[in-house]
Every structure is written in structure tokens, then in C-alpha cells.
Design a protein around this motif. Sequence first.
Motif, PDB file in Angstrom:
ATOM      1  N   ASP A  86       6.618  49.435  -2.628  1.00 51.73           N
ATOM      2  CA  ASP A  86       6.246  50.191  -2.536  1.00 51.73           C
ATOM      3  C   ASP A  86       7.360  51.252  -1.933  1.00 51.73           C
ATOM      4  O   ASP A  86       6.909  52.345  -0.847  1.00 51.73           O
ATOM      5  CB  ASP A  86       5.606  50.012  -1.153  1.00 51.73           C
ATOM      6  CG  ASP A  86       3.916  49.202  -1.955  1.00 51.73           C
ATOM      7  OD1 ASP A  86       3.568  48.594  -2.401  1.00 51.73           O
ATOM      8  OD2 ASP A  86       3.738  48.544  -0.537  1.00 51.73           O
TER       9      ASP A  86
ATOM     10  N   TYR B 239      10.419  58.662  -3.160  1.00 58.57           N
ATOM     11  CA  TYR B 239      11.376  57.185  -3.413  1.00 58.57           C
ATOM     12  C   TYR B 239      11.625  57.290  -1.853  1.00 58.57           C
ATOM     13  O   TYR B 239      12.526  57.876  -0.854  1.00 58.57           O
ATOM     14  CB  TYR B 239      12.000  57.215  -4.321  1.00 58.57           C
ATOM     15  CG  TYR B 239      13.548  55.859  -4.354  1.00 58.57           C
ATOM     16  CD1 TYR B 239      12.614  55.143  -4.189  1.00 58.57           C
ATOM     17  CD2 TYR B 239      14.744  56.622  -4.140  1.00 58.57           C
ATOM     18  CE1 TYR B 239      13.397  53.698  -4.691  1.00 58.57           C
ATOM     19  CE2 TYR B 239      15.685  55.322  -4.090  1.00 58.57           C
ATOM     20  CZ  TYR B 239      14.581  54.523  -4.188  1.00 58.57           C
ATOM     21  OH  TYR B 239      15.659  52.947  -4.397  1.00 58.57           O
TER      22      TYR B 239
ATOM     23  N   ARG C 161      -2.892  56.614  -6.135  1.00 59.52           N
ATOM     24  CA  ARG C 161      -1.816  56.285  -5.754  1.00 59.52           C
ATOM     25  C   ARG C 161      -1.331  54.639  -6.053  1.00 59.52           C
ATOM     26  O   ARG C 161      -2.522  54.294  -6.949  1.00 59.52           O
ATOM     27  CB  ARG C 161      -1.904  56.603  -4.338  1.00 59.52           C
ATOM     28  CG  ARG C 161      -1.763  57.519  -4.135  1.00 59.52           C
ATOM     29  CD  ARG C 161      -2.288  57.550  -2.579  1.00 59.52           C
ATOM     30  NE  ARG C 161      -2.457  58.557  -1.778  1.00 59.52           N
ATOM     31  CZ  ARG C 161      -2.963  58.683  -0.979  1.00 59.52           C
ATOM     32  NH1 ARG C 161      -3.257  58.167   0.028  1.00 59.52           N
ATOM     33  NH2 ARG C 161      -3.230  60.188  -0.031  1.00 59.52           N
TER      34      ARG C 161
ATOM     35  N   MET D  55       6.233  55.586  -4.586  1.00 61.59           N
ATOM     36  CA  MET D  55       4.915  56.024  -4.922  1.00 61.59           C
ATOM     37  C   MET D  55       4.870  56.447  -5.795  1.00 61.59           C
ATOM     38  O   MET D  55       5.611  58.102  -5.921  1.00 61.59           O
ATOM     39  CB  MET D  55       4.560  56.119  -3.785  1.00 61.59           C
ATOM     40  CG  MET D  55       2.873  56.164  -3.845  1.00 61.59           C
ATOM     41  SD  MET D  55       1.894  56.419  -1.357  1.00 61.59           S
ATOM     42  CE  MET D  55       2.291  57.552  -0.880  1.00 61.59           C
TER      43      MET D  55
ATOM     44  N   THR E  23       1.984  51.545  -6.326  1.00 63.35           N
ATOM     45  CA  THR E  23       3.590  52.019  -5.919  1.00 63.35           C
ATOM     46  C   THR E  23       4.357  50.994  -6.863  1.00 63.35           C
ATOM     47  O   THR E  23       3.795  49.633  -7.651  1.00 63.35           O
ATOM     48  CB  THR E  23       3.981  51.236  -4.513  1.00 63.35           C
ATOM     49  OG1 THR E  23       2.995  50.454  -4.958  1.00 63.35           O
ATOM     50  CG2 THR E  23       2.378  52.321  -3.670  1.00 63.35           C
ATOM     51  N   TYR E  24       6.053  50.574  -6.681  1.00 65.83           N
ATOM     52  CA  TYR E  24       7.222  49.699  -7.185  1.00 65.83           C
ATOM     53  C   TYR E  24       7.507  49.987  -6.031  1.00 65.83           C
ATOM     54  O   TYR E  24       7.821  50.719  -5.337  1.00 65.83           O
ATOM     55  CB  TYR E  24       7.414  50.769  -8.384  1.00 65.83           C
ATOM     56  CG  TYR E  24       6.208  50.737  -9.579  1.00 65.83           C
ATOM     57  CD1 TYR E  24       5.951  49.739 -10.651  1.00 65.83           C
ATOM     58  CD2 TYR E  24       5.737  52.458  -9.410  1.00 65.83           C
ATOM     59  CE1 TYR E  24       4.795  50.259 -11.479  1.00 65.83           C
ATOM     60  CE2 TYR E  24       5.119  52.313 -11.156  1.00 65.83           C
ATOM     61  CZ  TYR E  24       4.482  51.348 -11.855  1.00 65.83           C
ATOM     62  OH  TYR E  24       3.876  51.725 -12.631  1.00 65.83           O
TER      63      TYR E  24
END
Length: 269
Positions: free
Chosen positions: A172, A226, A166, A175, A168-169
Motif C-alpha cells: 500500500d 508513493y 484505485r 497507490m 495499490t502495490y
Amino acid sequence: MTMLVSVGMFFLPMTEVLAEEKVPRPLGVQNNDLIDDVLSDWNFTLGAGAGISPDYEGSDDYEVGGLPIIEASWRDDTFFVSSVNGIGATLLRSEHFSSGVSFNYDGGRDDGDNSALRGLGDVDDGINITAFAGLDFGKYAFGVDVTQDLSGNDKGAVVSLGADYRFTYLDDRLMFEVGPDASWASGDYMSTYFGVDGKQASRSKYNQFDADAGFKDLGLHLNAMYALDEDWTMVGGVNYTRLLGDAADSPFVESENQFSSFLSVTYSF
């Protein structure tokens, strides 16, 4: 829709965290309302999903379908009711480990689903029981499910293995998870879904074919979630599966390469 079930709601822990964070219980405030006290232990999710998947395992024809998403979870999945994951409970839980059991509906297979299935007869729908266990270390997760038919329809058992990485961007809110999948199927399952017995051979265009127990498939998935805001969430994914062994050799398997995708939007409260 198989693809909606196969995602396994990997993102439920994250959506439950969002739901818990958005309605904090004020410290020092005594709530005497029994209904509020009961509902405070529950999280609910409503939504809709749609996806595309093969007509049946091994088909090279695809169908589009939809599914309502209705989730109710008590105390972080200690007990849950789900249109996707059935009715179940988490029986053991520690910092990184959890395991439990669920009961799920199995839609079977109709020989009218595709012209390639004509003469093979229907596989009746029924109820399955699934024992699940997983290790979750945040960035890395591993899981195993063992599903057994309870309906006496000779559907046998399937053992599914999976792993995730996993990342994230966007603080967070976005993901991704990616990882491999594999499944082993019992002789009853393989015979039901990939074999051709004497009666089926006499009424179809296929010769008799014995499908034995063994690894059924190997695959790869990519899922994304998202958080649109603290209530709304969008989840999507794509999956690739390669049929193996007797599953791949079945006379009515038109393609060993199987693809599916899904997209859903949910509201949590």
C-alpha cells in the motif's frame, strides 16, 4: 498551474492517515500543554510541485511552471487552508460521503500569454467559490464540484464530474488511481473563455463567435502516489482532455486535445 489544481489532492486522505499513524497520542498520558493540545488536531504538509500544461485552454503550445505546496488541515479537513485547494471546510461527512465548500484564487488569462490571444483582451483574476461533494468506497470514488465566479468578471460557473478506480502495490505504499472527467460550463464562462464579441473581433484576426453553455470537455486522468517513508510522499499524474461543442469550435482553439502532467514532493507532519 492548472494541472496541480486539477489533481484535487485526491490523495490527501491517505497522507493524513499516514500523518495520524506516525504520532499516536499515548493512552493515559495527560498533556497540559495548551499548544500541544491545539496542534494535535492539525496536520501540515509542505512541498513543491512542477508541471506542464497548455498556455491556455485550447492552445497547442505548452508551458512549464512550479508551485509551492502548503497545506494545513484541522480534524481531517473539517477546515483546511491550501495553496492548491484554497480555503474551505468539510460541512457534511459520513462513512462514504463528504461535502463542503472552498474559496479559490482564479488567475484569469492574459492576451499576452500566447500570440493567438492578441486582441481578445485580458480575463481578470478573481475569487471563485466551489461547492464539492464526493462518494468514497475505497477502491471506487465519485465526485462533483460546482465552481462559481464571485468577482463579477462574467466567468460564470463550471460543473466538474469525476470518478476513480484505485489500486495499490508494495504494501500500500504505492497507490494509483485512474478515471474519467467531464465538465459543463455556463454561457458566461463559455463566452469569456471561448467566445469572440464584436469589440474583440474588431481588434483581433477573428470573426465574431458566440459560445453557448454546454459540456466543455471530456477527459481521463492517471495519478500515482508513493510514500517514500512516513513523512515524505511523491505524487505525480498525467491528464488528457478533449474539448467539446462550442469550446472545440472556438476560432482561437488551436487543438481540441489537451495534455498536462505534474510531479510533487511533500513532507507531512
